[in-house]
Structures are given as structure tokens and as C-alpha cells.
Write a protein that holds these residues in place. Sequence first.
Motif, PDB file in Angstrom:
ATOM      1  N   SER A  16      47.316 -25.959  67.136  1.00  0.00           N
ATOM      2  CA  SER A  16      48.027 -24.983  66.413  1.00  0.00           C
ATOM      3  C   SER A  16      47.488 -24.382  65.043  1.00  0.00           C
ATOM      4  O   SER A  16      47.827 -23.325  64.525  1.00  0.00           O
ATOM      5  CB  SER A  16      49.359 -24.932  66.387  1.00  0.00           C
ATOM      6  OG  SER A  16      49.919 -25.337  67.664  1.00  0.00           O
ATOM      7  N   ALA A  17      46.597 -25.044  64.727  1.00  0.00           N
ATOM      8  CA  ALA A  17      45.905 -24.666  63.299  1.00  0.00           C
ATOM      9  C   ALA A  17      46.922 -24.813  62.171  1.00  0.00           C
ATOM     10  O   ALA A  17      46.722 -24.115  61.199  1.00  0.00           O
ATOM     11  CB  ALA A  17      45.102 -23.488  63.132  1.00  0.00           C
ATOM     12  N   ASP A  18      47.657 -25.807  62.301  1.00  0.00           N
ATOM     13  CA  ASP A  18      48.689 -25.793  61.256  1.00  0.00           C
ATOM     14  C   ASP A  18      48.357 -26.301  59.987  1.00  0.00           C
ATOM     15  O   ASP A  18      48.938 -26.104  58.813  1.00  0.00           O
ATOM     16  CB  ASP A  18      49.809 -26.891  61.784  1.00  0.00           C
ATOM     17  CG  ASP A  18      50.764 -26.589  62.723  1.00  0.00           C
ATOM     18  OD1 ASP A  18      50.584 -25.455  63.186  1.00  0.00           O
ATOM     19  OD2 ASP A  18      51.590 -27.397  63.275  1.00  0.00           O
ATOM     20  N   ALA A 129      41.792 -22.621  71.587  1.00  0.00           N
ATOM     21  CA  ALA A 129      42.978 -22.258  71.043  1.00  0.00           C
ATOM     22  C   ALA A 129      43.180 -22.441  69.704  1.00  0.00           C
ATOM     23  O   ALA A 129      43.780 -21.797  69.019  1.00  0.00           O
ATOM     24  CB  ALA A 129      44.040 -23.059  71.712  1.00  0.00           C
ATOM     25  N   ARG A 130      42.439 -23.546  68.962  1.00  0.00           N
ATOM     26  CA  ARG A 130      42.592 -23.530  67.482  1.00  0.00           C
ATOM     27  C   ARG A 130      41.976 -22.543  66.873  1.00  0.00           C
ATOM     28  O   ARG A 130      42.373 -21.965  65.970  1.00  0.00           O
ATOM     29  CB  ARG A 130      41.795 -24.854  67.067  1.00  0.00           C
ATOM     30  CG  ARG A 130      41.897 -25.271  65.531  1.00  0.00           C
ATOM     31  CD  ARG A 130      41.289 -26.330  65.322  1.00  0.00           C
ATOM     32  NE  ARG A 130      40.769 -26.766  63.838  1.00  0.00           N
ATOM     33  CZ  ARG A 130      41.900 -27.057  63.063  1.00  0.00           C
ATOM     34  NH1 ARG A 130      43.122 -27.181  63.477  1.00  0.00           N
ATOM     35  NH2 ARG A 130      41.391 -27.054  61.704  1.00  0.00           N
ATOM     36  N   ALA A 131      40.792 -22.055  67.315  1.00  0.00           N
ATOM     37  CA  ALA A 131      39.878 -20.853  66.881  1.00  0.00           C
ATOM     38  C   ALA A 131      40.818 -19.585  66.713  1.00  0.00           C
ATOM     39  O   ALA A 131      40.892 -19.104  66.072  1.00  0.00           O
ATOM     40  CB  ALA A 131      38.721 -20.839  67.540  1.00  0.00           C
ATOM     41  N   ALA A 132      41.442 -19.545  67.845  1.00  0.00           N
ATOM     42  CA  ALA A 132      42.354 -18.312  68.018  1.00  0.00           C
ATOM     43  C   ALA A 132      43.534 -18.239  67.077  1.00  0.00           C
ATOM     44  O   ALA A 132      43.872 -17.268  66.172  1.00  0.00           O
ATOM     45  CB  ALA A 132      42.777 -18.093  69.218  1.00  0.00           C
ATOM     46  N   VAL A 157      38.496  -9.945  64.239  1.00  0.00           N
ATOM     47  CA  VAL A 157      37.330 -10.507  65.076  1.00  0.00           C
ATOM     48  C   VAL A 157      37.697 -11.770  66.169  1.00  0.00           C
ATOM     49  O   VAL A 157      38.302 -12.889  65.492  1.00  0.00           O
ATOM     50  CB  VAL A 157      35.927 -10.901  64.409  1.00  0.00           C
ATOM     51  CG1 VAL A 157      35.014 -11.249  65.192  1.00  0.00           C
ATOM     52  CG2 VAL A 157      35.529  -9.733  63.542  1.00  0.00           C
ATOM     53  N   VAL A 158      37.583 -11.530  67.370  1.00  0.00           N
ATOM     54  CA  VAL A 158      37.832 -12.726  68.166  1.00  0.00           C
ATOM     55  C   VAL A 158      36.694 -13.523  68.186  1.00  0.00           C
ATOM     56  O   VAL A 158      35.533 -13.241  68.447  1.00  0.00           O
ATOM     57  CB  VAL A 158      38.016 -12.154  69.740  1.00  0.00           C
ATOM     58  CG1 VAL A 158      38.380 -13.210  70.720  1.00  0.00           C
ATOM     59  CG2 VAL A 158      39.243 -10.937  69.741  1.00  0.00           C
ATOM     60  N   PRO A 159      37.162 -14.934  67.954  1.00  0.00           N
ATOM     61  CA  PRO A 159      36.183 -16.245  68.005  1.00  0.00           C
ATOM     62  C   PRO A 159      35.410 -16.024  69.113  1.00  0.00           C
ATOM     63  O   PRO A 159      35.815 -15.942  70.216  1.00  0.00           O
ATOM     64  CB  PRO A 159      37.043 -17.135  67.881  1.00  0.00           C
ATOM     65  CG  PRO A 159      38.018 -17.008  67.091  1.00  0.00           C
ATOM     66  CD  PRO A 159      38.488 -15.488  67.729  1.00  0.00           C
ATOM     67  N   VAL A 165      35.413 -18.598  76.883  1.00  0.00           N
ATOM     68  CA  VAL A 165      36.247 -19.424  77.820  1.00  0.00           C
ATOM     69  C   VAL A 165      37.131 -18.314  78.461  1.00  0.00           C
ATOM     70  O   VAL A 165      37.320 -18.627  79.656  1.00  0.00           O
ATOM     71  CB  VAL A 165      37.256 -20.238  77.008  1.00  0.00           C
ATOM     72  CG1 VAL A 165      36.232 -21.371  76.461  1.00  0.00           C
ATOM     73  CG2 VAL A 165      38.083 -19.769  76.037  1.00  0.00           C
ATOM     74  N   ALA A 166      37.516 -17.262  78.005  1.00  0.00           N
ATOM     75  CA  ALA A 166      38.346 -16.175  78.703  1.00  0.00           C
ATOM     76  C   ALA A 166      37.398 -15.706  79.785  1.00  0.00           C
ATOM     77  O   ALA A 166      37.881 -15.361  80.966  1.00  0.00           O
ATOM     78  CB  ALA A 166      38.606 -15.187  77.959  1.00  0.00           C
ATOM     79  N   ALA A 167      36.014 -15.365  79.603  1.00  0.00           N
ATOM     80  CA  ALA A 167      35.328 -14.843  80.684  1.00  0.00           C
ATOM     81  C   ALA A 167      34.822 -15.980  82.011  1.00  0.00           C
ATOM     82  O   ALA A 167      34.802 -15.694  82.859  1.00  0.00           O
ATOM     83  CB  ALA A 167      33.872 -14.582  79.917  1.00  0.00           C
TER      84      ALA A 167
END
Length: 204
Positions: A16-18, A129-132, A157-159, A165-167
Motif C-alpha cells: 500500500s506504500a504506507d 501495486a506498490r508503484a501504483a 504518469v502511470v508507472p 502487467v496490465a497488458a
Amino acid sequence: MMLDGWVTRATFAYVSADDVDAESESERRDISKRPSDGGASDGENEPKKSALPPRLGYAKQMSDAAASELRRALPSVRAALGIRASALQLERSLGELLRTFFFDAAIPGLRPERWALLVAAMLERGVAARAAAAARKRSAANAKEENASGTKHDAAVVPPIVEDVAAARRDGGPLWALIAAAGATKEEYEAYGDLIAGECAKSW
């Protein structure tokens, strides 16, 4: 399931990049202009040490064994999923995620395809997920600064790893071939991802 005994609260906080400060672009530029203390990292990608599970004796042996298997599987997974980040970058990120796991039992003896499945889940639901999450924090900080001072920032900007991974998981994408090669189902793969993301622990 294997990951069920490995993930910890530190894993969920990391994904979660807390631990990532929500700084606007202006604040980040100001920080970059400050004199360096000679450190090799700004700490953005490192989990907080105080929150990490113990890593001594047997737990360290099992962690090292798991790291070796993940490292061995990473190059083929990176190539199969078309991830642009370097193997070194991904290995570091996987290592940070792995450091949040707790090992109190021997790691299982898995086929290479099963380790590849685990690496894919860790990359998608952990590293990407962390990057997002970190990108969303920065975008929110930029929006707050814009509202307060009128300062304009570039669009978020989307990482690249999030795009990759979405692709890979689109219909007919290479992720599904990787899952099939491991003899797994989509449901099993998603269950691995849910464990990493802490979906099963939201009621804790």
C-alpha cells in the motif's frame, strides 16, 4: 496455501506504500536540491525497518532459500510478461517485498513453473501495486498543492510496470499462458495476489 503463512502486516503496508511520503513535485524538487548525506537511497522503496518481521537463524535460512528460487525464476517471468524494468530493478523490488514475509517452516519444493507463478503474482500484486499506490499519493499531493497555490503540474504518469502487467493480463495475454504452464487456475493465481495485497486480512 503457501503465501498464507508468509505474508505479514508489513507486507500489506509495503504494497500500500504506507511508508512513502506523499510529496508534491515541487516538494520533491526542493528535496533533491538539498545537500546529500552520501546515502545510496532516498528510502522511498525501502520498507520501514521497525515494522519488519524478525530474520534470524532458521527464518533467515528459509528466506535465503526462497530468494534463491525467486531470483532463478525472475528472468523468464520478466521476458514472458514483457516487463521493461531491468532484472536488477525487479530483483531489488522482490527482495524488499520478500523482506516483509515471515518464515517459520521449510519452503516447499516446487517445480520451476510454480515458482514462476509466484514471481508473477508478487510482481503484479506486490511490486506493481506498490508503484501504483505511490503514484496515487504523489498525484493527490500535486492536486492538493494546485488547489492551495495554483501551481500546475504535469498529468500523472502511470508507472511502466503497472502498464506492463496490465497488458500481460489482458485476454490472450502472456500471463494466462504462464498460469497454464504452472498447472494452476486463474482463481488460484488471484488467491495468491489477494494474499499479497492483504484482501484476506481486512477484517483483522
